[in-house]
Design a protein around this motif. Structure first.
Motif, mmCIF file in Angstrom:
data_model
loop_
_atom_site.group_PDB
_atom_site.id
_atom_site.type_symbol
_atom_site.label_atom_id
_atom_site.label_comp_id
_atom_site.label_asym_id
_atom_site.label_seq_id
_atom_site.Cartn_x
_atom_site.Cartn_y
_atom_site.Cartn_z
ATOM 1 N N PRO A 80 0.837 -1.174 -0.112
ATOM 2 C CA PRO A 80 -0.131 -0.021 0.074
ATOM 3 C C PRO A 80 0.932 1.301 -0.065
ATOM 4 N N VAL A 81 0.324 2.334 -0.320
ATOM 5 C CA VAL A 81 0.869 3.772 -0.285
ATOM 6 C C VAL A 81 0.787 4.043 1.119
ATOM 7 N N THR A 121 4.788 6.942 -0.244
ATOM 8 C CA THR A 121 5.395 5.909 -0.645
ATOM 9 C C THR A 121 4.728 5.227 -1.816
ATOM 10 N N PRO A 122 5.662 5.114 -2.872
ATOM 11 C CA PRO A 122 4.959 4.229 -4.203
ATOM 12 C C PRO A 122 4.204 2.953 -3.851
ATOM 13 N N GLY A 149 1.268 -3.406 -11.464
ATOM 14 C CA GLY A 149 0.897 -1.865 -11.293
ATOM 15 C C GLY A 149 1.781 -1.296 -10.314
ATOM 16 N N LEU A 150 2.051 -0.051 -10.480
ATOM 17 C CA LEU A 150 2.728 1.010 -9.593
ATOM 18 C C LEU A 150 2.010 2.120 -9.367
ATOM 19 N N ARG A 151 1.579 2.173 -8.073
ATOM 20 C CA ARG A 151 0.877 3.664 -7.917
ATOM 21 C C ARG A 151 1.908 4.797 -7.567
ATOM 22 N N THR A 152 1.741 5.702 -8.366
ATOM 23 C CA THR A 152 2.734 6.934 -8.096
ATOM 24 C C THR A 152 2.480 7.586 -6.570
ATOM 25 N N PRO A 153 3.545 8.114 -6.111
ATOM 26 C CA PRO A 153 3.433 8.482 -4.742
ATOM 27 C C PRO A 153 2.810 9.897 -4.892
#
Length: 166
Positions: A80-81, A121-122, A149-153
């Motif tokens: 998680p972010v 954090t990403p 998938g990468l969630r942008t910070p």
């Protein structure tokens, strides 16, 4: 007292001092730091500017944890972010500014800072290269394309600066 005992005691006292300092720093969310300029003042024989700073202490926020999504083997948002509220580092400087014509001097000060920055954090989301159990194939999974998938910070802030001449 033997040397190893003294070293252990010194390390314990240093850890206690750091813990006490960190506890007071987290309460204020900024650690004040002054820049020593007395050496410049004595070496040059002129009044040195006063410079100070405030270093930020990040404070973690609420985590939006992984959640189940129907049709996927692994939960969404597996990593998680983690949001952080970070005060921007502040810098303050004061110096005497002599008059070009005539005698005397004025004091100029500059302050750089602003509201807290919200950073994170990403986050990472994965899915396995196989599907879930399928009733049409007697509960056996089928091959599927892997998903990553990468969630942008996040980053939100509004820095500011002030210049005063008195």
């Amino acid at each position: 007292m033997k040397s190893p005992t003294r070293g252990s005691l010194a390390a314990l006292l240093a850890c206690a001092a750091v813990t006490a300092g960190a506890g007071s720093a987290v309460a204020g969310e900024r650690v004040p730091v002054s820049v020593p300029m007395e050496g410049v003042e004595h070496a040059l024989g002129i009044p040195a500017p006063r410079v100070g700073a405030q270093l930020p202490v990040p404070v973690p926020g609420a985590v939006d944890g992984p959640r189940y999504v129907e049709g996927r083997l692994l939960p969404a948002g597996l990593v998680p972010v983690v949001p952080f509220s970070v005060p921007l580092p502040g810098v303050a400087a004061q110096s005497l500014v002599p008059h070009v014509v005539g005698g005397g001097a004025e004091r100029a000060s500059a302050v750089v800072g602003g509201p807290d920055a919200v950073v994170g954090t990403p986050g990472v989301s994965f899915d396995a290269p196989v599907s879930g159990p399928r009733p049409d194939s007697f509960g056996l999974p089928r091959a599927a394309l892997p998903v990553a998938g990468l969630r942008t910070p996040p980053l939100q802030t509004a820095p500011a600066a002030w210049l005063h001449l008195t």
